[in-house]
Design an enzyme around this catalytic site. Structure first.
Site, PDB file in Angstrom:
ATOM      1  N   ASN A  17       0.899  -1.311  -0.079  1.00  0.00           N
ATOM      2  CA  ASN A  17      -0.064   0.039   0.021  1.00  0.00           C
ATOM      3  C   ASN A  17       0.559   1.301  -0.020  1.00  0.00           C
ATOM      4  OD1 ASN A  17      -1.320   2.357   0.853  1.00  0.00           O
ATOM      5  ND2 ASN A  17      -3.055   0.936   1.728  1.00  0.00           N
ATOM      6  N   LYS A  20       0.652   3.511   2.866  1.00  0.00           N
ATOM      7  CA  LYS A  20       1.116   3.318   4.020  1.00  0.00           C
ATOM      8  C   LYS A  20       2.643   3.522   4.117  1.00  0.00           C
ATOM      9  CE  LYS A  20      -2.234  -0.198   5.535  1.00  0.00           C
ATOM     10  NZ  LYS A  20      -2.346  -1.696   5.852  1.00  0.00           N
ATOM     11  N   ASP A  75      -1.506  -3.722  10.107  1.00  0.00           N
ATOM     12  CA  ASP A  75      -2.855  -3.969   9.695  1.00  0.00           C
ATOM     13  C   ASP A  75      -3.881  -2.972  10.394  1.00  0.00           C
ATOM     14  OD1 ASP A  75      -4.458  -5.686   7.723  1.00  0.00           O
ATOM     15  OD2 ASP A  75      -5.526  -6.015   9.653  1.00  0.00           O
ATOM     16  N   GLY A 156      -7.994   6.573   2.036  1.00  0.00           N
ATOM     17  CA  GLY A 156      -9.139   5.685   2.554  1.00  0.00           C
ATOM     18  C   GLY A 156     -10.303   6.480   2.851  1.00  0.00           C
TER      19      GLY A 156
END
Ligand code: IMP
Length: 199
Positions: A17, A20, A75, A156
């Site tokens: 990602n 991230k 996560d 997101g």
């Protein structure tokens, strides 16, 4: 003044990602931890665990086993109180197996009422194959669902997540990077890791 012992350390970041990677580098590098990308040939396992910690740990374990280097994996996701904690560990796939951030956000806005409670959660796993250490650190960030989306920073669910900690009505996507890092679930989890890495 002495340097913290984490200075000069390198960790492999087990994620594909790109958002991230950006946030993790921003958070880790000032703490003296250099971030190495996950080599292209390493395949991460599917995120089919029932907890954030399980999913983070298996990704960090895979990267550590394949590279032989200290590895970390995050996560994370959002929990909506009105939806009984969903989407939770399924945040990246809320609207379907290959859903976009936009589709996931749209589904959240349709299903949870405006102003209802939200919580971002991050589990950050650290696995060091040289020492055998395996640890999971947690961070969260409480907030509420915006009535209308706003802002273009972050990723997101950020355009509809209004964090409590700022004390105003801005969404996470309207904050500067430094403001997000100071209050975000990922920021809290990374600081827990870097505190532990110091002697
Ligand atoms: P995963 O950790 O790869 O399973 O993905 C986590 C999902 O949760 C992301 O795809 C985002 O939809 C959401 N998420 C996690 N952290 C954030 C954040 O800081 N801002 C916005 N959405 C986030």
């Amino acid at each position: 003044m002495s340097e913290p012992s984490s200075s000069g350390r390198v960790v492999v970041l087990a994620t594909r990602n790109a958002h991230k990677v950006v946030e993790m580098k921003r958070l880790l590098e000032p703490a003296g931890l250099a971030v190495e990308p996950l080599p292209d040939e390493i395949e991460l396992p599917p995120e089919d665990g029932t907890t954030f910690a399980d999913n983070a740990l298996v990704k960090a374990q895979t990267a550590a086993a394949e590279t032989g280097r200290p590895s970390i994996a995050d996560d994370s996701g959002v929990e909506a109180t009105a939806l009984g904690g969903a989407p939770g560990v399924r945040s990246a796939r809320f609207a379907g197996p290959s859903a976009t951030d936009e589709q996931n956000l749209e589904k959240l806005v349709l299903e949870a009422p405006a102003d209802s409670r939200l919580r971002y959660v991050c589990a950050l796993a650290y696995v060091n194959p040289e020492t055998g250490d395996e640890r999971v650190f947690f961070g969260d960030c409480r907030g509420r669902l915006a009535r209308v989306r706003a802002g273009s920073n972050g990723f997101g669910y950020d355009p509809v997540f209004i964090p409590d900690a700022t004390g105003d009505n801005r969404t996470m996507a309207e904050l500067t990077d430094a403001e997000k890092d100071a209050i975000s679930h990922r920021g809290h989890a990374v600081r827990a890791l870097t505190r532990w890495l110091r002697p």
